[in-house]
Design an enzyme around this catalytic site. Structure first.
Site: not given
Length: 396
Positions: A65, A68, A125
């Site tokens: 993640s 991102k 997230s």
């Protein structure tokens, strides 16, 4: 109801499993004699880009993640251009809703503002929020990912390739490095410092409004350093079975901002402990020299112009990061300006440099530029100036 209970239990488990003592780990060597346990890491000072500590920083690994961060850069790029606004509503598609992993449980057709989506991405997230934003900006996730890779190349992220916008993919063609994560983290927080207002949120409720009704959902920050490390203001965590445990943590103290990147840590405790250890190292060894460059500069002679000279200014402040305990009292500043130039002169053209030396060694410089345009004079300009000078002389 069962899903809500599962989410709550998950949050509580993570919350109570990480003690302040762990997160506030002292900067101490591991049993192997190294500062950290994780195999890949970088500690970078944000304003100068100076790397203070590194460990196998250029090995390509799965980012999970942490992907991102680039998604957020592209979102803020659009906000800066004015093609996107914080109050704009974003509609969740069936594809975005179908994302697994970390999510905020957006429903198909649900509308949320861009600002809420940013919180969902950087705090909780949310994979679903990331895809919804990608589709809103670029029309499709695949087109958005193309833009992510183009932006990465522009930042010099030579060892990075993205396959999705959230890091959920298990593709071996989705990779980055600790160094590249530091580069994109630096771009995000220095160009768009507003992100730190969101990444430092510990808990905040959002409201789902769908055909099923209205309900509250609590966003809880996945970066436990926000609450457990003095000065931490975000930024992003990541974990999958392939990537293991990653974090890019940003902390501020005494005018210094550090980015601590840990990749492929064996568990979440090591991820946060290693990030804290590097931050402790940085804050314990770094001193920042800053010259705001507010002093006046003498003008430069401009030939073939009516005014005959042009005012100058520094392009910006100067900063120097010291990690060796040197005394800033010995820093010397030398101004080097052009003696004269010929019109026309454009605002922003280089007029010289301010060079900085410490113990006789150059440590950096800042450009000096012209403040305004200076046009080339013609015959009529000279006549006009002569008349004006004569009138002034007569009146006196």
């Amino acid at each position: 109801m069962a899903r809500k209970l599962a989410v709550l239990l998950s949050i509580l488990t993570i919350f109570f499993s990480i003690s302040p003592a762990l997160v506030l780990a002292e900067t101490a060597e591991t049993e192997s004699g190294e500062l950290i346990t994780a195999p890949h890491a970088v500690l970078m000072e944000a304003s100068t880009g100076t790397i203070i500590y590194e460990k196998d920083k250029d090995t390509q690994v799965s980012p999970a993640s942490i992907t991102k961060i680039m998604t957020l850069i592209l979102i803020f790029d659009e906000l800066e251009k004015g093609t996107l606004h914080m109050e704009d509503e974003v509609v969740t598609s069936a594809h975005a809703k179908s994302m697994g992993g970390s999510q905020v449980f957006l429903e198909e057709g649900e509308k949320q503002t861009v600002e809420t989506m940013i919180k969902c991405i950087v705090v909780a997230s949310g994979n679903d929020a990331s895809v919804a934003m990608a589709e809103h900006i670029a029309g499709s996730e695949s087109e958005f990912v193309k833009r992510m890779n183009e932006r990465a190349k522009g930042l010099g992220m030579e060892n990075t390739n993205f396959e999705d916008c959230c890091g959920l993919t298990e593709s071996s063609n989705h990779y980055t490095t600790a160094n590249d994560v530091a580069l994109m983290s630096r771009e995000l927080i220095t160009k768009y410092p507003k992100i730190l207002d969101y990444s430092s949120i510990w808990m905040e409720d959002i409201t789902h409004v769908t055909a099923q009704g209205t309900k509250e959902f609590c966003l809880t920050n996945t970066n436990k350093l926000v609450r457990g490390y003095d000065g931490c203001v975000g930024l992003k965590t990541g974990s999958t079975s392939i990537a293991k445990y990653c974090v890019s943590a940003v902390a501020k103290r005494d005018g210094i901002t550090l980015i601590s990147v840990v990749m492929t840590a064996p568990d979440y405790k090591v991820r946060f402990k290693d990030a804290a250890a590097m931050l402790n190292l940085g804050f314990g060894s770094c001193n920042m020299y800053t010259d705001e460059n507010k002093d006046e500069l003498k003008p430069v002679t401009v030939k073939k112009s009516i005014d005959g000279e042009a005012q100058c200014q520094y392009q910006g402040p100067f900063q120097y990061l010291d990690t060796k305990g040197q005394s800033f009292d010995k820093i010397e500043k030398k101004i080097k300006l052009k003696k004269e130039v010929t019109a026309p002169v454009k605002k922003g053209d280089k007029a010289g440099t301010a060079e900085y030396y410490l113990d006789g060694e150059k440590i950096g410089s800042v450009d000096i530029v012209f403040k305004t345009d200076v046009e080339k004079s013609n015959y009529f300009d000279y006549i006009k100036k002569s008349v004006q000078d004569w009138l002034v002389a007569e009146s006196s």
